[in-house]
Design a protein around this motif. Structure first.
Motif, PDB file in Angstrom:
ATOM      1  N   SER A  22      59.190  -7.142  19.497  1.00 17.81           N
ATOM      2  CA  SER A  22      58.040  -7.163  18.595  1.00 17.81           C
ATOM      3  C   SER A  22      57.039  -8.261  18.959  1.00 17.81           C
ATOM      4  O   SER A  22      55.843  -8.069  18.798  1.00 17.81           O
ATOM      5  CB  SER A  22      58.496  -7.288  17.137  1.00 17.81           C
ATOM      6  OG  SER A  22      59.040  -8.530  16.907  1.00 17.81           O
TER       7      SER A  22
ATOM      8  N   LEU B 145      51.688  -9.251  23.241  1.00 14.41           N
ATOM      9  CA  LEU B 145      50.275  -9.619  23.336  1.00 14.41           C
ATOM     10  C   LEU B 145      49.632  -9.597  21.957  1.00 14.41           C
ATOM     11  O   LEU B 145      48.712 -10.357  21.676  1.00 14.41           O
ATOM     12  CB  LEU B 145      49.538  -8.638  24.251  1.00 14.41           C
ATOM     13  CG  LEU B 145      49.985  -8.639  25.709  1.00 14.41           C
ATOM     14  CD1 LEU B 145      49.303  -7.515  26.470  1.00 14.41           C
ATOM     15  CD2 LEU B 145      49.670  -9.979  26.349  1.00 14.41           C
ATOM     16  N   GLY B 146      50.135  -8.722  21.094  1.00 13.42           N
ATOM     17  CA  GLY B 146      49.593  -8.596  19.740  1.00 13.42           C
ATOM     18  C   GLY B 146      49.645  -9.911  18.974  1.00 13.42           C
ATOM     19  O   GLY B 146      48.753 -10.203  18.178  1.00 13.42           O
ATOM     20  N   ASN B 147      50.687 -10.704  19.204  1.00 15.55           N
ATOM     21  CA  ASN B 147      50.827 -11.959  18.464  1.00 15.55           C
ATOM     22  C   ASN B 147      49.907 -13.035  19.005  1.00 15.55           C
ATOM     23  O   ASN B 147      49.352 -13.824  18.242  1.00 15.55           O
ATOM     24  CB  ASN B 147      52.253 -12.512  18.589  1.00 15.55           C
ATOM     25  CG  ASN B 147      53.274 -11.529  18.093  1.00 15.55           C
ATOM     26  OD1 ASN B 147      53.377 -10.429  18.603  1.00 15.55           O
ATOM     27  ND2 ASN B 147      54.012 -11.916  17.087  1.00 15.55           N
TER      28      ASN B 147
ATOM     29  N   TYR C 238      48.600  -1.482  28.145  1.00 16.91           N
ATOM     30  CA  TYR C 238      49.360  -2.724  27.962  1.00 16.91           C
ATOM     31  C   TYR C 238      49.727  -3.348  29.325  1.00 16.91           C
ATOM     32  O   TYR C 238      49.652  -4.563  29.502  1.00 16.91           O
ATOM     33  CB  TYR C 238      50.629  -2.409  27.163  1.00 16.91           C
ATOM     34  CG  TYR C 238      51.134  -3.536  26.297  1.00 16.91           C
ATOM     35  CD1 TYR C 238      50.740  -3.662  24.970  1.00 16.91           C
ATOM     36  CD2 TYR C 238      52.001  -4.487  26.805  1.00 16.91           C
ATOM     37  CE1 TYR C 238      51.205  -4.686  24.179  1.00 16.91           C
ATOM     38  CE2 TYR C 238      52.474  -5.515  26.013  1.00 16.91           C
ATOM     39  CZ  TYR C 238      52.075  -5.609  24.704  1.00 16.91           C
ATOM     40  OH  TYR C 238      52.535  -6.631  23.924  1.00 16.91           O
TER      41      TYR C 238
ATOM     42  N   PHE D 155      51.350  -2.965  14.461  1.00 15.10           N
ATOM     43  CA  PHE D 155      51.320  -3.163  15.907  1.00 15.10           C
ATOM     44  C   PHE D 155      52.218  -4.321  16.290  1.00 15.10           C
ATOM     45  O   PHE D 155      53.014  -4.243  17.211  1.00 15.10           O
ATOM     46  CB  PHE D 155      49.882  -3.430  16.359  1.00 15.10           C
ATOM     47  CG  PHE D 155      49.740  -3.473  17.843  1.00 15.10           C
ATOM     48  CD1 PHE D 155      49.592  -2.306  18.569  1.00 15.10           C
ATOM     49  CD2 PHE D 155      49.791  -4.687  18.522  1.00 15.10           C
ATOM     50  CE1 PHE D 155      49.485  -2.338  19.952  1.00 15.10           C
ATOM     51  CE2 PHE D 155      49.678  -4.729  19.899  1.00 15.10           C
ATOM     52  CZ  PHE D 155      49.515  -3.544  20.617  1.00 15.10           C
ATOM     53  N   SER D 156      52.107  -5.405  15.529  1.00 13.01           N
ATOM     54  CA  SER D 156      52.835  -6.606  15.896  1.00 13.01           C
ATOM     55  C   SER D 156      54.345  -6.424  15.765  1.00 13.01           C
ATOM     56  O   SER D 156      55.115  -6.941  16.559  1.00 13.01           O
ATOM     57  CB  SER D 156      52.351  -7.765  15.030  1.00 13.01           C
ATOM     58  OG  SER D 156      52.878  -8.949  15.519  1.00 13.01           O
TER      59      SER D 156
ATOM     60  N   SER E 211      55.898  -3.693  16.192  1.00 15.07           N
ATOM     61  CA  SER E 211      56.309  -2.560  17.050  1.00 15.07           C
ATOM     62  C   SER E 211      56.873  -1.411  16.249  1.00 15.07           C
ATOM     63  O   SER E 211      57.880  -0.812  16.627  1.00 15.07           O
ATOM     64  CB  SER E 211      57.366  -2.990  18.073  1.00 15.07           C
ATOM     65  OG  SER E 211      56.923  -4.041  18.824  1.00 15.07           O
TER      66      SER E 211
HETATM   67  N1  TRP Z   1      54.468  -5.470  19.185  1.00 14.07           N
HETATM   68  C1  TRP Z   1      53.965  -5.638  20.493  1.00 14.07           C
HETATM   69  C2  TRP Z   1      52.866  -6.675  20.447  1.00 14.07           C
HETATM   70  O1  TRP Z   1      52.719  -7.352  19.486  1.00 14.07           O
HETATM   71  C3  TRP Z   1      53.475  -4.363  21.109  1.00 14.07           C
HETATM   72  C4  TRP Z   1      54.464  -3.282  21.029  1.00 14.07           C
HETATM   73  C5  TRP Z   1      55.670  -3.220  21.653  1.00 14.07           C
HETATM   74  C6  TRP Z   1      54.361  -2.122  20.224  1.00 14.07           C
HETATM   75  N2  TRP Z   1      56.330  -2.089  21.292  1.00 14.07           N
HETATM   76  C7  TRP Z   1      55.556  -1.394  20.421  1.00 14.07           C
HETATM   77  C8  TRP Z   1      53.380  -1.671  19.375  1.00 14.07           C
HETATM   78  C9  TRP Z   1      55.762  -0.220  19.723  1.00 14.07           C
HETATM   79  C10 TRP Z   1      53.584  -0.479  18.687  1.00 14.07           C
HETATM   80  C11 TRP Z   1      54.771   0.232  18.843  1.00 14.07           C
HETATM   81  O2  TRP Z   1      52.143  -6.841  21.385  1.00 14.07           O
END
Ligand code: TRP
Length: 448
Positions: free
Chosen positions: A23, A26-28, A103, A225-226, A228
């Protein structure tokens, strides 16, 4: 179905580290700080935490229960409960494939910027404008970003083929502590900057005047998103959990770690940008243009920027693994390929997509759909359309279709009844999550 013994993660700590690795991404570090900056800082943080409680944790619990109950890949996990719902599994896998398309490209940039930090190439630039030109021309050039993205894909592949215990689990046990060490060192550095007080005030003092109704939707989207959620990553990982792994505890711990990383990254970034007198809402270019330019005004710029891009790369790698694994596991279990062949097929498909996406920022920029090049199209369609649709389907499935007893058995974990947690989770999954997710979806199309 194969009768060979299915892999499991070693224990509680392993389950938390691997899932948190999936989880944290990059989102974080990239997205959270600028989204917070654009939506008013501290007040947004409060809204974000509310979203975690109302949406994030319930949907994560739903995915964990679906995954550990089925002990299989995401498609089979849905199909076993109801054949009519297997499309959600396919959607999740298709979305994982597409999200990886962009990504990997961004992950490749972090690799290139790490190398450029170490070689001193970045530190040699002398003005903010020079950093901007360097980034723009790097992004649009054909070879370098492409090779870096493919290199990142190759590392992900190498870890996946080593297997669940020796590849995914072992790599998370090394990468996550390293990620924390680098993050804490950089955050301490950020807190020693002259602009620290102003940066922290912005991050932690709620100023509700900048909060718009849209900020709520942005916070929900960011939470999904963060963490996952929605793309089968958590279903796949929880299918490797041991029967005695506490799902509620794990979901809470993973959400806390994920948020902590996002907050620490902001505690590094806001003091830094305030010190340089730059507006905090500078968007995605913050990471590749603004920060390197500011690092360059500090003593030892090479060390700081190398550490920062290492951090970003580690976070990205644990996430690319979590997106690659669900597809590989599906091909392995459902299409009866060996794990190695399944991983190779996934990687080969990704190599084609990643190549096209990377080139879409340069030579293939003319190929447009709905006015967007492939990179923007993948980013937009996965986060704004596929993510809410598949999260909506997951919450409806877990709230209405999945037998309540299954959810109860998984959440209670054999040790306690926990009817309170069960009732709250079911209520949120049935009523609150679907309504909020529909709002996000319509808002993304400008219908709200
Ligand atoms: N969560 C990850 C991030 O914060 C991105 C990610 C990984 C993701 N697996 C996922 C987002 C599944 C949505 C679904 O960058």
């Amino acid at each position: 179905m194969t009768s060979e013994k299915r892999s499991t993660f070693g224990g509680k700590l392993a389950a938390v580290l691997v899932t948190a690795g999936g989880s944290v991404g990059l989102g974080n570090i990239w997205r959270f700080p600028y989204v917070t900056g654009e939506n008013g800082g501290g007040a947004f943080l409060l809204v974000y935490c509310a979203c975690l409680l109302l949406l994030g944790i319930p949907v994560m619990l739903a995915e964990f229960s679906i995954g550990r109950n089925a002990r299989s890949n995401a498609v089979e996990a849905y199909r076993r409960v109801s054949g009519r719902w297997s499309w959600v599994g396919y959607l999740a896998l298709a979305a994982s494939f597409l999200i990886l398309g962009f990504y990997f490209v961004v992950s490749g940039w972090t690799t290139a910027y790490f190398v450029r930090s170490v070689t001193g190439e970045l530190a040699a630039l002398d003005s903010a404008e020079a950093y901007r030109t360097a980034f723009e021309s790097f992004k649009a050039s054909p070879w370098q970003p492409l090779l870096c993205a493919l290199f990142f894909l190759w590392i992900t592949h190498a870890i996946i083929v080593k297997g669940v215990e020796k590849g995914i689990e072992r790599s998370a046990k090394v990468m996550m502590p390293l990620l924390f060490a680098v993050l804490i060192a950089l955050t301490v550095r950020g807190l020693l900057m002259p602009g620290a007080a102003e940066g922290l005030k912005f991050l932690f003092m709620p100023d509700f005047s900048n909060l718009t109704p849209r900020s709520f939707l942005v916070a929900m989207g960011q939470a999904f998103f963060s963490l996952s959620l929605g793309f089968g990553a958590m279903i796949t990982y929880s299918s490797y959990f041991k029967p005695d792994t506490d799902l509620v505890g794990t979901a809470v711990e993973v959400s806390v770690i994920d948020t902590l990383v996002a907050v620490l990254a902001s505690m590094l970034i806001f003091p830094t940008v305030f010190t340089a007198g730059i507006a905090p809402e500078s968007g995605p270019s913050l990471v590749f243009i603004t920060l390197p330019a500011i690092f360059n005004t500090m003593p030892w710029p090479m060390v700081w920027s190398a550490c920062f891009f290492l951090l970003l790369g580690l976070a990205a790698l644990t996430s690319t693994i979590s997106l690659h694994e669900p597809i590989t596991l599906y091909l392995h279990e459902q299409k009866r390929m060996s794990r190695l062949t399944a991983a190779r097929v996934t990687t080969a498909g990704l190599a084609v997509l990643v190549t096209l996406t990377s080139l879409s920022l340069g030579v293939l920029n003319g190929w447009k759909m709905a006015g967007m090049n492939l990179f923007d199209l993948l980013d937009f369609s996965t986060t704004n359309i596929l993510l809410p649709v598949s999260a909506l389907a997951t919450s409806i499935f877990a709230g209405w279709v999945l037998d309540r007893k299954v959810l109860q058995r998984q959440l209670a974990n054999g040790c306690s009844q926990r009817t309170g947690i069960l009732n709250v989770t079911v209520f949120l999954l049935r009523w609150i999550c679907p309504v909020l997710l529909l709002c996000i979806f319509f808002d993304n199309f400008g219908l709200l």
